[in-house]
Write a protein that holds these residues in place. Structure first.
Motif, PDB file in Angstrom:
ATOM      1  N   PRO A  96       0.782  -1.112  -0.114  1.00  0.00           N
ATOM      2  CA  PRO A  96      -0.096  -0.038  -0.142  1.00  0.00           C
ATOM      3  C   PRO A  96       0.747   1.493  -0.160  1.00  0.00           C
ATOM      4  N   GLU A  97       2.059   1.078   0.457  1.00  0.00           N
ATOM      5  CA  GLU A  97       2.927   2.324   0.730  1.00  0.00           C
ATOM      6  C   GLU A  97       3.849   2.419  -0.971  1.00  0.00           C
ATOM      7  N   THR A  98       3.951   1.316  -1.411  1.00  0.00           N
ATOM      8  CA  THR A  98       4.696   1.282  -2.827  1.00  0.00           C
ATOM      9  C   THR A  98       3.819   1.909  -3.717  1.00  0.00           C
ATOM     10  N   ASP A  99       2.468   1.492  -3.607  1.00  0.00           N
ATOM     11  CA  ASP A  99       1.398   2.106  -4.519  1.00  0.00           C
ATOM     12  C   ASP A  99       0.929   3.432  -4.248  1.00  0.00           C
ATOM     13  N   SER A 100       1.940   4.250  -3.963  1.00  0.00           N
ATOM     14  CA  SER A 100       1.565   5.685  -3.654  1.00  0.00           C
ATOM     15  C   SER A 100       2.612   6.584  -3.959  1.00  0.00           C
ATOM     16  N   ASN A 101       2.672   7.705  -3.655  1.00  0.00           N
ATOM     17  CA  ASN A 101       3.566   8.987  -3.883  1.00  0.00           C
ATOM     18  C   ASN A 101       4.311   8.748  -5.386  1.00  0.00           C
ATOM     19  N   TYR A 102       3.535   8.695  -6.547  1.00  0.00           N
ATOM     20  CA  TYR A 102       4.148   8.518  -7.967  1.00  0.00           C
ATOM     21  C   TYR A 102       4.937   9.538  -8.442  1.00  0.00           C
ATOM     22  N   ALA A 103       4.548  10.941  -8.011  1.00  0.00           N
ATOM     23  CA  ALA A 103       4.948  11.991  -8.490  1.00  0.00           C
ATOM     24  C   ALA A 103       6.681  12.147  -8.778  1.00  0.00           C
ATOM     25  N   ASN A 104       7.015  13.009  -9.503  1.00  0.00           N
ATOM     26  CA  ASN A 104       8.563  13.340  -9.580  1.00  0.00           C
ATOM     27  C   ASN A 104       8.872  14.821  -9.509  1.00  0.00           C
ATOM     28  N   ILE A 105       8.167  15.667 -10.021  1.00  0.00           N
ATOM     29  CA  ILE A 105       8.580  16.958  -9.708  1.00  0.00           C
ATOM     30  C   ILE A 105       7.435  17.629  -8.686  1.00  0.00           C
ATOM     31  N   PHE A 106       6.212  17.635  -9.248  1.00  0.00           N
ATOM     32  CA  PHE A 106       5.221  18.294  -8.348  1.00  0.00           C
ATOM     33  C   PHE A 106       4.170  17.347  -7.697  1.00  0.00           C
ATOM     34  N   SER A 107       4.168  17.567  -6.336  1.00  0.00           N
ATOM     35  CA  SER A 107       3.543  16.732  -5.459  1.00  0.00           C
ATOM     36  C   SER A 107       1.791  16.785  -5.571  1.00  0.00           C
ATOM     37  N   ILE A 108       1.410  17.732  -6.298  1.00  0.00           N
ATOM     38  CA  ILE A 108       0.024  18.146  -6.579  1.00  0.00           C
ATOM     39  C   ILE A 108      -0.649  16.846  -7.238  1.00  0.00           C
ATOM     40  N   TRP A 109       0.020  16.135  -7.918  1.00  0.00           N
ATOM     41  CA  TRP A 109      -0.877  15.102  -8.728  1.00  0.00           C
ATOM     42  C   TRP A 109      -0.892  13.862  -7.822  1.00  0.00           C
ATOM     43  N   ASP A 110      -0.243  13.743  -6.714  1.00  0.00           N
ATOM     44  CA  ASP A 110      -0.537  12.461  -5.847  1.00  0.00           C
ATOM     45  C   ASP A 110      -1.716  13.132  -4.847  1.00  0.00           C
ATOM     46  N   ARG A 111      -1.499  14.345  -4.612  1.00  0.00           N
ATOM     47  CA  ARG A 111      -2.622  14.898  -3.640  1.00  0.00           C
ATOM     48  C   ARG A 111      -3.845  14.868  -4.253  1.00  0.00           C
ATOM     49  N   LEU A 112      -3.860  15.285  -5.593  1.00  0.00           N
ATOM     50  CA  LEU A 112      -5.223  15.502  -6.478  1.00  0.00           C
ATOM     51  C   LEU A 112      -5.681  14.112  -6.692  1.00  0.00           C
ATOM     52  N   PHE A 113      -4.964  12.952  -6.958  1.00  0.00           N
ATOM     53  CA  PHE A 113      -5.531  11.638  -7.283  1.00  0.00           C
ATOM     54  C   PHE A 113      -5.569  10.759  -6.086  1.00  0.00           C
ATOM     55  N   GLY A 114      -5.442  11.183  -4.939  1.00  0.00           N
ATOM     56  CA  GLY A 114      -5.594  10.487  -3.591  1.00  0.00           C
ATOM     57  C   GLY A 114      -4.443   9.292  -3.485  1.00  0.00           C
ATOM     58  N   THR A 115      -3.251   9.641  -4.124  1.00  0.00           N
ATOM     59  CA  THR A 115      -2.197   8.667  -3.800  1.00  0.00           C
ATOM     60  C   THR A 115      -1.231   9.085  -2.967  1.00  0.00           C
ATOM     61  N   PHE A 116      -1.352  10.179  -2.056  1.00  0.00           N
ATOM     62  CA  PHE A 116      -0.456  10.731  -1.390  1.00  0.00           C
ATOM     63  C   PHE A 116      -0.435  10.052  -0.020  1.00  0.00           C
ATOM     64  N   VAL A 117       0.569   9.567   0.347  1.00  0.00           N
ATOM     65  CA  VAL A 117       0.614   8.633   1.664  1.00  0.00           C
ATOM     66  C   VAL A 117       1.936   9.356   2.366  1.00  0.00           C
ATOM     67  N   THR A 118       1.832   9.596   3.691  1.00  0.00           N
ATOM     68  CA  THR A 118       3.032   9.986   4.697  1.00  0.00           C
ATOM     69  C   THR A 118       3.014   8.598   5.687  1.00  0.00           C
ATOM     70  N   VAL A 119       4.257   8.501   6.043  1.00  0.00           N
ATOM     71  CA  VAL A 119       4.463   7.729   7.388  1.00  0.00           C
ATOM     72  C   VAL A 119       5.308   8.531   8.457  1.00  0.00           C
ATOM     73  N   LYS A 120       5.156   8.115   9.786  1.00  0.00           N
ATOM     74  CA  LYS A 120       5.787   8.890  10.921  1.00  0.00           C
ATOM     75  C   LYS A 120       7.209   8.920  10.875  1.00  0.00           C
ATOM     76  N   ASP A 121       7.884   7.988  10.427  1.00  0.00           N
ATOM     77  CA  ASP A 121       9.501   7.919  10.430  1.00  0.00           C
ATOM     78  C   ASP A 121       9.764   7.089   9.381  1.00  0.00           C
ATOM     79  N   THR A 122      10.409   7.766   8.253  1.00  0.00           N
ATOM     80  CA  THR A 122      10.731   6.928   7.099  1.00  0.00           C
ATOM     81  C   THR A 122      12.169   6.216   7.347  1.00  0.00           C
TER      82      THR A 122
END
Length: 279
Positions: free
Chosen positions: A210-236
């Motif tokens: 579920p984390e692998t299938d997230s945060n696909y963007a390269n330059i602009f993070s807007i695409w992941d936020r816009l399409f619901g694929t933006f994921v964060t974790v507490k401690d990378t």
């Protein structure tokens, strides 16, 4: 800027990208986000090999990219030419749409399409993600990405100097967001509201699907936020990189990586299964 990127010699672009990579690689050694046990030089050598294969693919398609770009500019043809706009706005929207179609969209499709994933997965087999991981793409995947870029140029209408600017920016941003550098959490999160930050992209390389299938963007993070694929974790720093089925040391070697798409998928060792770290 228009004149510079319209006539930039290829060795200038190469020097800029090499300088950026070397700088990030040095910074990783000073302020690493994670400490790996691997040999950094051997690891970099494997990933640098794929820079050569990507360069050869890009060279093979260079004439087509130039031809399509020049044709759209001469007509003019493309969605961005439908609206009268200043050059700076045309450039900004062109870069954003090339980033969306040529990076985010094709990346998302590769994760959702089984036969394409077999080529993309060598990028995810890296268990020590750093700036050189940005270079680790199977030659066939490089063809997918060039095809997506051509689609963006044709549909949007992008003159060649904007293509050159985008490719330079995209390459550096890929190196930056893969870099194993420690930024203050507040800084990293602030950056991730606009661009893809190192911690944001590290989540994408997690072994947990579920984390692998997230945060696909390269330059602009807007695409992941816009399409619901933006994921964060507490401690990378607690993330584990790679794919469970490809943790054998041979999958860090050039030959096996090139053949991986045509192999049967190995059985994962249960002891390596990971849990998610969602916030």
């Amino acid at each position: 800027m228009m004149e510079f990127f319209e006539h930039i010699p290829s060795h200038y672009r190469t020097a800029m990208l090499v300088a950026g990579l070397v700088l990030l690689w040095v910074i990783e050694g000073v302020i690493p986000r994670m400490r790996f046990r691997n040999n950094r030089f051997k690891h970099a050598g494997t990933n640098l090999f794929f820079t050569l294969t990507t360069a050869l693919v890009n060279l093979g398609f260079a004439f087509l990219i130039v031809s399509v770009s020049d044709w759209t500019a001469s007509k003019p043809f493309g969605l961005l030419y439908l609206f009268g706009m200043p050059v700076w706005l045309h450039c900004l929207l062109a870069v954003m749409m090339m980033d969306f179609i040529g990076a985010w969209l094709v990346h998302w499709v590769q994760h959702k399409t089984a036969w394409m994933w077999h080529f993309h997965k060598i990028h995810h087999t890296d268990t020590a993600v750093d700036a050189t991981t940005a270079l680790r793409h199977h030659p066939v995947e490089s063809v997918f990405r060039v095809g997506a870029l051509l689609l963006a140029i044709f549909t949007m209408g992008v003159p060649m100097w904007m293509v050159m600017f985008y490719q330079s920016l995209s390459a550096f941003m890929s190196q930056f967001n893969h870099a194993n550098i420690h930024l203050p959490q507040a800084v990293d999160r602030a950056l991730s509201w606009v661009i893809v930050s190192p911690d944001m992209h590290k989540v994408h390389h997690s072994r947990y699907q579920p984390e692998t299938d997230s945060n696909y963007a390269n330059i602009f993070s807007i695409w992941d936020r816009l399409f619901g694929t933006f994921v964060t974790v507490k401690d990378t720093t607690r993330l584990r990189y790679g794919l469970d089925e490809y943790l054998d040391e041979r999958y860090q070697q050039i030959g096996p990586l090139l053949k991986t798409p045509w192999e049967d998928v190995p059985v994962a060792d249960p002891q390596h299964q990971q849990t998610g770290l969602h916030q």
